[in-house]
Enzyme design. Sequence first.
Site, PDB file in Angstrom:
ATOM      1  N   ARG A   1     -11.902 -13.905 -20.321  1.00 42.39           N
ATOM      2  CA  ARG A   1     -13.229 -13.624 -20.349  1.00 42.39           C
ATOM      3  C   ARG A   1     -13.756 -13.715 -21.818  1.00 42.39           C
ATOM      4  O   ARG A   1     -14.845 -14.424 -22.036  1.00 42.39           O
ATOM      5  CB  ARG A   1     -13.719 -12.355 -19.865  1.00 42.39           C
ATOM      6  CG  ARG A   1     -13.751 -12.438 -18.254  1.00 42.39           C
ATOM      7  CD  ARG A   1     -14.219 -10.748 -17.783  1.00 42.39           C
ATOM      8  NE  ARG A   1     -14.091 -10.993 -16.154  1.00 42.39           N
ATOM      9  CZ  ARG A   1     -14.429 -10.137 -15.343  1.00 42.39           C
ATOM     10  NH1 ARG A   1     -14.139  -8.978 -15.909  1.00 42.39           N
ATOM     11  NH2 ARG A   1     -14.415 -10.444 -14.210  1.00 42.39           N
TER      12      ARG A   1
ATOM     13  N   GLY B   1     -18.507 -11.114  -7.897  1.00 43.16           N
ATOM     14  CA  GLY B   1     -19.503 -10.676  -7.019  1.00 43.16           C
ATOM     15  C   GLY B   1     -20.673 -11.531  -7.305  1.00 43.16           C
ATOM     16  O   GLY B   1     -21.744 -12.081  -6.519  1.00 43.16           O
TER      17      GLY B   1
ATOM     18  N   GLY C   1     -11.882 -12.998  -8.247  1.00 40.64           N
ATOM     19  CA  GLY C   1     -10.913 -12.265  -9.072  1.00 40.64           C
ATOM     20  C   GLY C   1      -9.422 -12.676  -8.634  1.00 40.64           C
ATOM     21  O   GLY C   1      -8.550 -13.309  -9.294  1.00 40.64           O
TER      22      GLY C   1
ATOM     23  N   LYS D   1     -11.884  -8.322   2.973  1.00 41.58           N
ATOM     24  CA  LYS D   1     -12.993  -7.673   3.831  1.00 41.58           C
ATOM     25  C   LYS D   1     -13.753  -8.718   4.196  1.00 41.58           C
ATOM     26  O   LYS D   1     -14.334  -9.696   3.430  1.00 41.58           O
ATOM     27  CB  LYS D   1     -13.910  -6.601   3.012  1.00 41.58           C
ATOM     28  CG  LYS D   1     -12.885  -5.487   2.807  1.00 41.58           C
ATOM     29  CD  LYS D   1     -13.935  -4.380   2.227  1.00 41.58           C
ATOM     30  CE  LYS D   1     -13.546  -3.190   1.505  1.00 41.58           C
ATOM     31  NZ  LYS D   1     -14.284  -2.524   0.652  1.00 41.58           N
TER      32      LYS D   1
HETATM   33  P1  ADP Z   1     -11.110 -12.146  -4.426  1.00 44.42           P
HETATM   34  O1  ADP Z   1     -10.921 -11.295  -5.393  1.00 44.42           O
HETATM   35  O2  ADP Z   1     -10.374 -13.409  -4.731  1.00 44.42           O
HETATM   36  O3  ADP Z   1     -12.488 -12.573  -3.681  1.00 44.42           O
HETATM   37  P2  ADP Z   1     -10.521 -10.318  -2.295  1.00 44.42           P
HETATM   38  O4  ADP Z   1     -10.433  -9.109  -3.514  1.00 44.42           O
HETATM   39  O5  ADP Z   1     -11.603 -10.238  -1.278  1.00 44.42           O
HETATM   40  O6  ADP Z   1     -10.097 -11.552  -3.034  1.00 44.42           O
HETATM   41  O7  ADP Z   1      -9.101 -10.106  -1.571  1.00 44.42           O
HETATM   42  C1  ADP Z   1      -8.030 -10.096  -2.189  1.00 44.42           C
HETATM   43  C2  ADP Z   1      -6.891  -9.162  -1.633  1.00 44.42           C
HETATM   44  O8  ADP Z   1      -6.621  -9.296  -0.490  1.00 44.42           O
HETATM   45  C3  ADP Z   1      -5.552  -9.500  -2.207  1.00 44.42           C
HETATM   46  O9  ADP Z   1      -4.849  -8.099  -3.014  1.00 44.42           O
HETATM   47  C4  ADP Z   1      -4.486  -9.854  -1.017  1.00 44.42           C
HETATM   48  O10 ADP Z   1      -3.251  -9.132  -1.358  1.00 44.42           O
HETATM   49  C5  ADP Z   1      -5.308  -8.920  -0.014  1.00 44.42           C
HETATM   50  N1  ADP Z   1      -5.006  -9.770   1.225  1.00 44.42           N
HETATM   51  C6  ADP Z   1      -5.147 -10.899   1.709  1.00 44.42           C
HETATM   52  N2  ADP Z   1      -4.650 -10.921   2.984  1.00 44.42           N
HETATM   53  C7  ADP Z   1      -4.137  -9.999   3.385  1.00 44.42           C
HETATM   54  C8  ADP Z   1      -3.480  -9.478   4.560  1.00 44.42           C
HETATM   55  N3  ADP Z   1      -3.035 -10.168   5.546  1.00 44.42           N
HETATM   56  N4  ADP Z   1      -3.079  -8.201   4.573  1.00 44.42           N
HETATM   57  C9  ADP Z   1      -3.172  -7.149   3.570  1.00 44.42           C
HETATM   58  N5  ADP Z   1      -3.824  -7.770   2.348  1.00 44.42           N
HETATM   59  C10 ADP Z   1      -4.221  -8.859   2.429  1.00 44.42           C
HETATM   60 MG    MG Z   2     -10.963  -8.877  -5.640  1.00 43.51          MG
END
Ligand code: ADP
Ligand code: MG
Length: 399
Positions: free
Chosen positions: A38, A373, A350, A197
Amino acid sequence: MSNQFRSVREAPAEGKRVLVRADLNVPLSDGEITDDTRIKAALPTVQLLIKQDAKVVLVSHLGRPESRDELSMRPVRDRLSRLLSVPVTLAAGVAGSDVAADVEALEPGQVLLLENSRWEEGESRNDPDLAAALAELADLYVNDAFGAAHRAHATTEGVAHLLPAYAGLLLERELSELGSLRDDPERPLVVVLGGAKVSDKVGVMRRFLDIADKVLVGGAMCFSFFRARGVGTGDSLVEEEGIDLAEAVLEAAERSQCELMLPTDLVIADSFDAQAERKEIDGIEVPDGWMGLDIGPATTKRYAKTIADAGSVLWNGPMGAFEMEPFATGTRGVAEAVAAASGRTVVGGGDSAAALVAFGLDREVDWLSTGGGASLEFLEGKDLPGVAALDAVEKEADG
Ligand code: ADP
Ligand code: MG
């Protein structure tokens, strides 16, 4: 799109005091910066202003301090100074008479970093007095903190109304990259969504069901979709409130021209552990005592092919628990496909960014968004308060 707001490139900055809101919110461990991405992303705007002989006053938040004894910007100052190869002075605080004296001492081309904006409790509630105190410190304002632009805080929104307000180079680039993907994409537009989520991504998913050609779903959030269809998910991570959301998405997908793709096979394990017993199953029914931790090889192959054929790709969210090597295959497959794609590729989020870095592929995509976000809200079509408060180009013609 990119030219909707007045740009720092056109700001009459010479000899002026310019307050720059950057996103210098870096991860720290024992007071050491563990990732300076960053800070590096904020450099071009600061360098441009130094070159224009502005007096640069930088401000950012850092973490969530509970008091002024926590999370000083000092380590950020040190790293920033090293990366810029110029001395950077750390201010006595965020605003007030001591800080005004620090600004007073600045010569053209010099840089002052204000203390952690969250040391002021008025920051997060967008207190007009704090905004006014910040405005006192400068003649012009530049917002380059795309990652914080979805929050209406004193440094991101309040102060923008009190000074001539310009978009920084990073913020401009984010708006143009994400904006053209959302509003004028090369087709077919393929959107890959994963992560933990449904509720985090449901807004973007709904929006892209209207405008994308294909939406590919992976990560733990697919289990909310499977539950909505009555499929057993065993001990998989399931966001319960996501089930209704997923059901609504499935219904919307029925009515849309866009194809919603879900995994058809999975990697499962008997515990959330890199040493767990691991199995590939042809199907999506997860037995009791097992949890789905990655998309399966057939799904990975299908997603990779879809990405290869895309005119543009947006990827947000890992396909599995990629931090554990046995469950990284799906995420790596998608990352490699995005890296190799001939279409325009944009990655946000992230953890998706961290996955790309871990695979050594972060330089292979066209744009890696710095705003998690904020990028999601922008892609959804929401107004970002930190952007909306900037001066529109039209104003110049009026004024
Ligand atoms: P981003 O930061 O790219 O938006 P998120 O924060 O929504 O992504 O989600 C990332 C997290 O989701 C990671 O830590 C990953 O380990 C977890 N994750 C993805 N698939 C699974 C799964 N099937 N079971 C448990 N955790 C998961
Ligand atoms: Mg994340």
